[in-house]
Design a protein around this motif. Structure first.
Motif, mmCIF file in Angstrom:
data_model
loop_
_atom_site.group_PDB
_atom_site.id
_atom_site.type_symbol
_atom_site.label_atom_id
_atom_site.label_comp_id
_atom_site.label_asym_id
_atom_site.label_seq_id
_atom_site.Cartn_x
_atom_site.Cartn_y
_atom_site.Cartn_z
ATOM 1 N N ILE A 135 0.841 -1.198 0.000
ATOM 2 C CA ILE A 135 0.000 0.000 0.000
ATOM 3 C C ILE A 135 0.876 1.249 0.000
ATOM 4 N N ASP A 136 0.252 2.373 -0.294
ATOM 5 C CA ASP A 136 0.982 3.640 -0.393
ATOM 6 C C ASP A 136 1.752 3.923 0.894
ATOM 7 N N GLY A 137 2.994 4.339 0.709
ATOM 8 C CA GLY A 137 3.820 4.696 1.863
ATOM 9 C C GLY A 137 4.503 3.503 2.519
ATOM 10 N N GLY A 149 7.183 1.953 1.707
ATOM 11 C CA GLY A 149 8.652 2.002 1.686
ATOM 12 C C GLY A 149 9.292 1.240 0.533
ATOM 13 N N LYS A 150 8.518 0.902 -0.483
ATOM 14 C CA LYS A 150 9.051 0.158 -1.640
ATOM 15 C C LYS A 150 10.221 0.867 -2.298
ATOM 16 N N THR A 151 10.021 2.150 -2.555
ATOM 17 C CA THR A 151 11.009 2.894 -3.338
ATOM 18 C C THR A 151 12.362 2.925 -2.626
ATOM 19 N N ILE A 184 0.612 8.991 -19.171
ATOM 20 C CA ILE A 184 -0.576 8.317 -18.625
ATOM 21 C C ILE A 184 -0.584 8.458 -17.105
ATOM 22 N N ARG A 185 0.593 8.343 -16.489
ATOM 23 C CA ARG A 185 0.706 8.506 -15.030
ATOM 24 C C ARG A 185 0.148 9.866 -14.579
ATOM 25 N N ALA A 186 0.519 10.894 -15.357
ATOM 26 C CA ALA A 186 0.081 12.238 -14.984
ATOM 27 C C ALA A 186 -1.448 12.312 -15.005
ATOM 28 N N SER A 196 -0.340 1.907 -19.675
ATOM 29 C CA SER A 196 0.981 2.328 -19.203
ATOM 30 C C SER A 196 1.896 1.108 -19.081
ATOM 31 N N ARG A 197 1.335 0.017 -18.534
ATOM 32 C CA ARG A 197 2.110 -1.226 -18.321
ATOM 33 C C ARG A 197 2.545 -1.840 -19.644
ATOM 34 N N SER A 198 1.626 -1.890 -20.578
ATOM 35 C CA SER A 198 1.915 -2.505 -21.873
ATOM 36 C C SER A 198 3.088 -1.798 -22.561
ATOM 37 N N ASP A 243 8.916 -1.086 -9.443
ATOM 38 C CA ASP A 243 8.125 -0.493 -8.371
ATOM 39 C C ASP A 243 6.655 -0.573 -8.791
ATOM 40 N N ARG A 244 5.957 -1.603 -8.343
ATOM 41 C CA ARG A 244 4.577 -1.945 -8.710
ATOM 42 C C ARG A 244 4.509 -2.605 -10.079
ATOM 43 N N PHE A 245 3.554 -3.543 -10.219
ATOM 44 C CA PHE A 245 3.295 -4.182 -11.510
ATOM 45 C C PHE A 245 1.881 -4.768 -11.475
ATOM 46 N N SER A 305 -0.502 -4.692 -8.427
ATOM 47 C CA SER A 305 -1.144 -3.433 -8.012
ATOM 48 C C SER A 305 -2.540 -3.343 -8.614
ATOM 49 N N THR A 306 -2.678 -3.804 -9.857
ATOM 50 C CA THR A 306 -4.001 -3.774 -10.490
ATOM 51 C C THR A 306 -4.960 -4.723 -9.776
ATOM 52 N N LEU A 307 -4.450 -5.899 -9.402
ATOM 53 C CA LEU A 307 -5.313 -6.846 -8.669
ATOM 54 C C LEU A 307 -5.716 -6.259 -7.320
ATOM 55 N N ALA A 308 -4.732 -5.678 -6.613
ATOM 56 C CA ALA A 308 -5.010 -5.180 -5.260
ATOM 57 C C ALA A 308 -5.877 -3.910 -5.280
ATOM 58 N N TYR A 309 -5.515 -2.937 -6.124
ATOM 59 C CA TYR A 309 -6.216 -1.643 -6.108
ATOM 60 C C TYR A 309 -7.534 -1.673 -6.899
ATOM 61 N N GLN A 310 -7.459 -2.153 -8.161
ATOM 62 C CA GLN A 310 -8.680 -2.124 -8.971
ATOM 63 C C GLN A 310 -9.563 -3.349 -8.642
ATOM 64 N N GLY A 311 -8.927 -4.483 -8.312
ATOM 65 C CA GLY A 311 -9.687 -5.678 -7.974
ATOM 66 C C GLY A 311 -10.235 -5.602 -6.553
HETATM 67 P P1 TYD Z 1 2.805 6.379 -6.757
HETATM 68 O O1 TYD Z 1 3.023 7.818 -6.448
HETATM 69 O O2 TYD Z 1 3.763 5.718 -7.674
HETATM 70 O O3 TYD Z 1 2.615 5.603 -5.401
HETATM 71 P P2 TYD Z 1 3.632 4.738 -4.583
HETATM 72 O O4 TYD Z 1 4.834 5.594 -4.333
HETATM 73 O O5 TYD Z 1 2.859 4.379 -3.358
HETATM 74 O O6 TYD Z 1 3.933 3.533 -5.459
HETATM 75 O O7 TYD Z 1 1.326 6.251 -7.320
HETATM 76 C C1 TYD Z 1 0.842 5.130 -7.879
HETATM 77 C C2 TYD Z 1 -0.580 4.938 -7.389
HETATM 78 O O8 TYD Z 1 -1.298 4.179 -8.350
HETATM 79 C C3 TYD Z 1 -0.647 4.163 -6.081
HETATM 80 O O9 TYD Z 1 -1.656 4.733 -5.272
HETATM 81 C C4 TYD Z 1 -1.079 2.788 -6.512
HETATM 82 C C5 TYD Z 1 -1.880 3.036 -7.760
HETATM 83 N N1 TYD Z 1 -1.895 1.925 -8.745
HETATM 84 C C6 TYD Z 1 -3.090 1.283 -9.026
HETATM 85 O O10 TYD Z 1 -4.138 1.628 -8.457
HETATM 86 N N2 TYD Z 1 -3.103 0.287 -9.958
HETATM 87 C C7 TYD Z 1 -1.981 -0.092 -10.647
HETATM 88 O O11 TYD Z 1 -2.033 -1.017 -11.493
HETATM 89 C C8 TYD Z 1 -0.749 0.585 -10.346
HETATM 90 C C9 TYD Z 1 0.505 0.220 -11.075
HETATM 91 C C10 TYD Z 1 -0.755 1.591 -9.392
#
Ligand code: TYD
Length: 206
Positions: free
Chosen positions: A10-12, A14-16, A48-50, A71-73, A93-95, A98-104
Motif C-alpha cells: 500500500i501507499d507509503g 517504503g518500496k522505493t 498516462i501517469r500524470a 501504461s504497463r503494456s 516499483d509496482r506491476f 497493483s491492479t489486482l489489489a487496487y482495482q480488484g
Molecule cells: P505512486 O506515487 O507511484 O505511489 P507509490 O509511491 O505508493 O507507489 O502512485 C501510484 C498509485 O497508483 C498508487 O496509489 C497505486 C496506484 N496503482 C493502481 O491503483 N493500480 C496499478 O495497477 C498501479 C501500477 C498503481
C-alpha cells in the motif's frame, strides 16, 4: 528463470527506498540491474501517469484500469522485455499485482478478468519474485500525509484497507513467488537485510 522482481504494497510502505537499496547492493556485487516504476517508466507511460494521478481528473474504475494497463503494456514493450532478455535484474516499483489489489480488491472489479487483462497487457511476462511490504494503515497515513497526496491516495482509509487485505490474499496464492514482509516496527536496514537474504539465496549471489 528470469530476474524480474517486483515490489508491492500500500501507499507509503517504503518500496522505493528498498528498491534503491537493493539496486546499490546489486551494483556492489557487479550484477547488472535497472529500476522501473509503475505507472510510468517510458515517455508515454509517464504521460498516462500524470492523467491517473491528477486530483483534478474524475476517472471511473474501468477507465482507470485501462489506463494502468496501457501504461504497463508500453513499459513492458519498451523496457522490461529487452532487459529481461539481456538477463539483467529488473526491479519494478509496482506491476500487475497493483491492479489486482487496487482495482480488484480495492475498487471491486472482477479479479479473473483483471488477471486476463494483465496477461494481455504484459504478453504473459510475469515476475519471478514479488516482495509485498506490509505496513499498518496508520503508518501509511502518516507517510502519505507528509507528501502532496495524489488522486489515488485520496481514495480513503476504507479503500486502502481493502487493498491491504487484497495484498495478503494475493501473497498466499503462490508462496514460491511472493515474499510477504511484515514491516511493522522494523527499520529500513532490517527490511533491506531480509530482502538481500532472499535475493542471495534465489539467485546464488555471494
Ligand atoms: P505512486 O506515487 O507511484 O505511489 P507509490 O509511491 O505508493 O507507489 O502512485 C501510484 C498509485 O497508483 C498508487 O496509489 C497505486 C496506484 N496503482 C493502481 O491503483 N493500480 C496499478 O495497477 C498501479 C501500477 C498503481
Amino acid at each position: 528463470m528470469n530476474k524480474f522482481i517486483t515490489f508491492e504494497g500500500i501507499d507509503g510502505c517504503g518500496k522505493t527506498t528498498q528498491i534503491n537499496l537493493l539496486s546499490k547492493y546489486l551494483d556492489s556485487k557487479k550484477q547488472d540491474n535497472v529500476i522501473v516504476r509503475e505507472p510510468g517508466g517510458t515517455k508515454i507511460s509517464e504521460k498516462i501517469r500524470a492523467i491517473l494521478l491528477d486530483k483534478g481528473n474524475d476517472i471511473n474504475s474501468y477507465t482507470e484500469t485501462l489506463l494502468f494497463l496501457s501504461s504497463r503494456s508500453q513499459l513492458v514493450n519498451e523496457i522490461i522485455k529487452k532487459n529481461i532478455e539481456q538477463n539483467k535484474f529488473v526491479l519494478c516499483d509496482r506491476f500487475t499485482d497493483s491492479t489486482l489489489a487496487y482495482q480488484g480488491y480495492g475498487r471491486g472489479l472482477n479479479i479473473q478478468l483483471l488477471n486476463d487483462l494483465n496477461n494481455f497487457a504484459t504478453q504473459n511476462i510475469s515476475p519471478d519474485l514479488t516482495f509485498v511490504l506490509d505496513i499498518n494503515l496508520s503508518e501509511s497515513n502518516k507517510r502519505i500525509n507528509k507528501r502532496n497526496i495524489d488522486r489515488m491516495e485520496q481514495s480513503g482509509k476504507e479503500f486502502l484497507n481493502k487493498v491491504k487485505i487484497g495484498y495478503q490474499k494475493i501473497s498466499n496464492i503462490d508462496k514460491d513467488r511472493y515474499i510477504f514482509i511484515d514491516c511493522c516496527g522494523k527499520d529500513i536496514d532490517s527490511i533491506h537485510f531480509s530482502i538481500v537474504k532472499s535475493i542471495n539465496e534465489r539467485y546464488k549471489i555471494n
